[in-house]
Design a protein around this motif. Structure first.
Motif, PDB file in Angstrom:
ATOM      1  N   LEU A 535      43.831 -17.131  -7.068  1.00  0.00           N
ATOM      2  CA  LEU A 535      43.109 -15.879  -6.801  1.00  0.00           C
ATOM      3  C   LEU A 535      42.076 -15.621  -7.892  1.00  0.00           C
ATOM      4  N   ALA A 536      42.430 -15.971  -9.129  1.00  0.00           N
ATOM      5  CA  ALA A 536      41.474 -15.781 -10.229  1.00  0.00           C
ATOM      6  C   ALA A 536      40.269 -16.704 -10.017  1.00  0.00           C
ATOM      7  N   GLY A 537      40.526 -17.937  -9.550  1.00  0.00           N
ATOM      8  CA  GLY A 537      39.462 -18.903  -9.276  1.00  0.00           C
ATOM      9  C   GLY A 537      38.532 -18.360  -8.198  1.00  0.00           C
ATOM     10  N   LEU A 538      39.147 -17.823  -7.154  1.00  0.00           N
ATOM     11  CA  LEU A 538      38.379 -17.273  -6.036  1.00  0.00           C
ATOM     12  C   LEU A 538      37.511 -16.106  -6.507  1.00  0.00           C
ATOM     13  N   HIS A 539      38.097 -15.289  -7.358  1.00  0.00           N
ATOM     14  CA  HIS A 539      37.385 -14.122  -7.873  1.00  0.00           C
ATOM     15  C   HIS A 539      36.155 -14.578  -8.671  1.00  0.00           C
ATOM     16  N   ARG A 542      33.473 -15.780  -6.349  1.00  0.00           N
ATOM     17  CA  ARG A 542      32.796 -14.671  -5.660  1.00  0.00           C
ATOM     18  C   ARG A 542      31.788 -14.001  -6.572  1.00  0.00           C
ATOM     19  N   LEU A 543      32.151 -13.922  -7.861  1.00  0.00           N
ATOM     20  CA  LEU A 543      31.239 -13.304  -8.826  1.00  0.00           C
ATOM     21  C   LEU A 543      29.959 -14.121  -8.911  1.00  0.00           C
ATOM     22  N   TRP A 545      28.769 -16.259  -6.623  1.00  0.00           N
ATOM     23  CA  TRP A 545      28.004 -16.120  -5.370  1.00  0.00           C
ATOM     24  C   TRP A 545      27.306 -14.772  -5.339  1.00  0.00           C
ATOM     25  N   GLY A 546      28.043 -13.772  -5.805  1.00  0.00           N
ATOM     26  CA  GLY A 546      27.487 -12.416  -5.806  1.00  0.00           C
ATOM     27  C   GLY A 546      26.210 -12.370  -6.628  1.00  0.00           C
ATOM     28  N   CYS A 547      26.254 -13.036  -7.832  1.00  0.00           N
ATOM     29  CA  CYS A 547      25.093 -13.036  -8.723  1.00  0.00           C
ATOM     30  C   CYS A 547      23.955 -13.806  -8.088  1.00  0.00           C
ATOM     31  N   GLY A 548      24.355 -14.993  -7.444  1.00  0.00           N
ATOM     32  CA  GLY A 548      23.341 -15.880  -6.868  1.00  0.00           C
ATOM     33  C   GLY A 548      22.557 -15.143  -5.807  1.00  0.00           C
TER      34      GLY A 548
END
Ligand code: ADP
Length: 548
Positions: A535-539, A542-543, A545-548
């Motif tokens: 879950l930490a990896g996924l988080h 996502r961060l 991707w979110g920035c990208g």
């Protein structure tokens, strides 16, 4: 009392029954949401069973228990197997209705076949428990201990125990249970509310005689006979901490549902009543936890036949006034503010005739550094200089933080002793279910719910990558349906979906599948770590991707 409602928000709300007595959005409330449900006999037994399965040695202070009616055949079966393997075993069991109190509906049996199945058991579930046949006696009487525990905060966990409690005595001399004396409640049940009706009940103005005494008076007597009272206290502290650790996962689920993170809401604290029995070898056994322990400091007396009046009870007053006074001192918002300002002021004036600010650095037994910044009266600062261990520093610092700021503000020293986080290191390995509950809470989705829907469970499996060729998503759905249906058929909860305890069962099932040869707690720990890591990896992804 606000019979007509309040207009202004308060610092502290003292509710009579539960968290939901009022709508509140700030301040502190003396009840946690869901506490009453969490400490009911059945829920407590389930939580203790989970911990006994994971850590059998650590949780042997709670008698073996079964839940009725759902575990009736398991109970019959297990008792038969134990009797077959040890024919000299002549057990007694105590049946206690769920949600009952004051000894209501409780009875003893010698044989599983004696459970009263007619009428009440279907409509009123119960716990059947191994009866402790050899309790410690005093003046030939059985007694139990009521200890007051303050759960000051759930996150971070903060627990205080009152240094004194009550001992409630039976009113008939104790004999080990036989078919003849099983029904004698004044011999076997220590409830005050029952024994008060016995002709032998003794009201006493002294705290060390009569049918209700202080626990400290019992300790004095035990100590005068050479008993190791210090060891007894440390076992009681450990029992209290372990019990609360067993309850926190469920409490956290209720908490997030009533007070969602990030939304305005109050913080909570609660005084709990722990009922404890001592065995002849002084081992403490947990009987139950009360969410609403009686804080009455009076008792009823029959002044003339049929006429009752309330008269002060010095024993209750001695113990309970201190518990409430010190709870208020500990949660007092003004105290926090004044301490902070004092520190800032003193930092600007590092040394003064009376006060100084000092940072104490010490190494504990594991060579970990701890530092403690304190503003101290000079005489306490000098006293600290003689401390040999971190333990002693805490004792002294507790004492001086409670020291009156001026003679007019003098209050007795705190009767509530902090035990957590003080002893946190010893117990951190037991907080595994908190981590499992955190996974559960993360996938609950809709705010205000305590149950996981099928989509939430699927997302949990998918995000933690627990499904594979041996465990398809179809199998995941079947697992969800099987477990949820069984838990919901027990008819305990109204809301549909998977409750925490059902999730725990599913989680254990997944852990058993994945790690075949390890002991259960290692399997569960390994699976928890895998889920947290993924879950930490996924988080992180996502961060990015979110920035990208
Ligand atoms: P209640 O909430 O109705 O008071 P308890 O669980 O406290 O129910 O049980 C009532 C009394 O029965 C206790 O105070 C204690 O004296 C006795 N008792 C309960 N469980 C046991 C047990 N396992 N062994 C021996 N005595 C017990």
């Amino acid at each position: 009392q606000f019979p007509l409602g309040r207009r202004l928000p308060c610092d502290i709300y003292w509710h009579g029954v539960s968290f939901h007595d009022n709508n509140i959005f700030s301040g502190q409330v003396n009840k946690f949401p869901g506490m009453t449900e969490t400490v009911r006999k059945i829920t407590l037994s389930r939580a203790m069973r989970t911990m006994q399965n994971l850590f059998p040695e650590e949780y042997n202070f709670y008698p073996r228990s079964w839940i009725l009616p759902e575990e009736l055949s398991l109970f019959v079966e297990e008792v038969r197997t134990m009797k077959d393997s040890d024919p000299s075993w002549k057990p007694t069991f105590i049946v206690k209705p769920d949600g009952g109190c004051q000894g209501d509906g409780i009875y003893l049996i010698k044989d599983p076949g004696d459970i009263r199945l007619t009428g009440s058991i279907q409509s009123r579930p119960a716990v059947v428990q191994e009866y402790i046949c050899k309790p410690l006696l005093m003046d030939e009487l059985k007694f139990d201990i009521r200890l007051y525990v303050l759960l000051k905060s759930l996150e971070p966990l903060e627990i205080y125990i009152a240094k004194d409690g009550l001992s409630r005595f039976c009113t008939e001399p104790y004999q080990e249970p036989t078919l003849k004396n099983l029904h004698q409640v004044f011999m076997h049940l220590t409830n005050y509310s029952l024994n008060i009706h016995s002709g032998n009940f003794i009201h006493s103005d002294s705290v060390n005689t009569g049918s209700k005494r202080t626990f400290s008076s019992i300790l004095c007597r035990l100590s005068s006979k050479g008993a190791d009272v210090k060891k007894l206290w440390s076992e009681i502290i450990s029992l209290v901490i372990k019990t609360i650790i067993a309850l926190t996962p469920e409490l956290k689920v209720y908490y997030q549902s009533d007070i969602p993170a990030g939304k305005p809401g109050p913080t909570c604290f609660q005084i709990l009543g722990f009922d404890i029995l001592l065995m002849t070898d002084l081992k403490p056994v947990l009987l139950e936890v009360n969410a609403n322990p009686s804080m009455r400091i009076e008792h009823e007396r029959e002044s003339s036949p049929g006429v009752f009046e309330n008269v002060p009870s010095p024993v209750d007053e001695e113990v309970k006034v201190a518990v409430i006074r010190d709870t208020l001192r500990l949660v007092d918002p003004q105290k926090k503010k004044s301490k902070d300002t004092q520190l800032i002021w003193l930092t600007e004036h590092p040394v003064d005739e009376y006060f100084c600010v000092c940072t104490i650095s010490m190494k504990d037994k594991q060579h970990k550094h701890h530092s403690l910044k304190l503003s101290l009266k000079l005489k306490f600062y000098l006293k600290l200089g003689s401390c040999q261990s971190l333990e002693q520093v805490w004792e002294v610092s507790e004492e001086l933080l409670d020291a009156p700021k001026s003679p007019g503000a003098a209050l007795p020293s705190l009767c509530l002793k902090q035990v957590f986080p003080k002893y946190a290191n010893e117990f951190s390995h037991l907080r595994l279910m908190d981590r499992v509950a955190a996974l559960f809470i993360r996938f609950l989705g809709v705010r205000g719910t305590t149950k996981l829907g099928p989509t939430g469970f699927r997302t949990f499996i998918r995000n933690c990558r627990l499904s594979n060729s041996n465990f398809s998503m179809a199998a995941v759905d079947i697992l969800y349906i099987d477990i949820t249906r069984r838990w919901n058929s027990m008819g305990i909860e109204k809301e549909s979906g998977m409750c925490l305890q059902a999730f725990v069962e599913a989680f254990f099932c997944l852990a058993r599948k994945k790690y075949k040869s390890l002991p259960l707690h290692e399997k569960v720990l390994a699976l928890t770590c895998v889920c947290e890591r993924r879950l930490a990896g996924l988080h992180r992804k996502r961060l990015v991707w979110g920035c990208g």
